[in-house]
Design a protein around this motif. Structure first.
Motif: not given
Length: 205
Positions: A151, A154, A178
């Motif tokens: 995460h 990203c 992503d």
């Protein structure tokens, strides 16, 4: 993601740290300047004329001098170790006046039309700077990006796409964060190359 999202906060912290560590002035002061000073202080008398023994002795002593006075992690090399390292560097990366590699350095050193050994040592210093810069950059990337979770990567990709998206190829411009999360080092390289230096990013919104 909200303003208080810890992922965004972590991404902002990583980018700020990368800004500091990959700043060109910082790298030049840490890597280039000590090597330049060592080169300036190293005695090199081209008036003595060329001999192969002198060539070997000079490049070996120069490498040992750099290790002892210009590198953050200093160490003392034996004459054979410093010679082996110097020859390997010349063979792998030396770019000479007429050709490349170890024998190109020999050609430059014995060329009477130029200060031969001075030319060789200057070019050897430059290639060492380049190598140590590459090593340092890889260390920074590994230290600060490799531990990041998916995460966070990203979030980093999203911020970098926003900053350098216009420099990406058409195919990459259509990618989502992503899809480029594993390409953060490449995005970072593009951002640094196109803008020269990061400005602080606000990833909290």
């Amino acid at each position: 993601m909200t303003r208080s999202d810890p992922t965004q906060t972590n991404a902002a912290t990583i980018i700020r740290r990368l800004v500091e560590l990959l700043d060109e002035d910082h790298i030049a002061a840490m890597i280039d300047r000590p090597i330049d000073i060592a080169l300036e202080r190293f005695p090199c008398d081209d008036a003595a004329g060329y001999s192969h023994d002198r060539f070997h002795r000079t490049i070996a002593e120069f490498l040992r001098h750099l290790h002892e006075s210009a590198f953050l992690c200093s160490r003392t090399l034996s004459p054979s170790q410093s010679l082996d390292e110097a020859v390997a560097l010349l063979e792998q990366a030396y770019q000479g006046t007429y050709s490349d590699g170890y024998y190109a350095a020999v050609q430059d050193a014995e060329d009477p039309s130029q200060p031969g050994m001075e030319v060789v040592l200057t070019r050897l210093a430059d290639l060492i700077k380049t190598r140590r810069r590459d090593m340092y950059t890889r260390w920074v990337i590994a230290r600060h990006l490799d531990p990041a979770d998916w995460h966070t990567k990203c979030a980093l990709a999203a911020a970098l796409i926003e900053r350098c998206g216009k420099w990406l190829s058409g195919q990459l411009q259509n990618c989502t964060p992503d899809q480029l999360a594993d390409s953060v080092p490449e995005l970072l390289t593009i951002e640094l190359a196109t803008n020269g230096q990061f400005q602080p990013l606000d990833l909290s919104t």
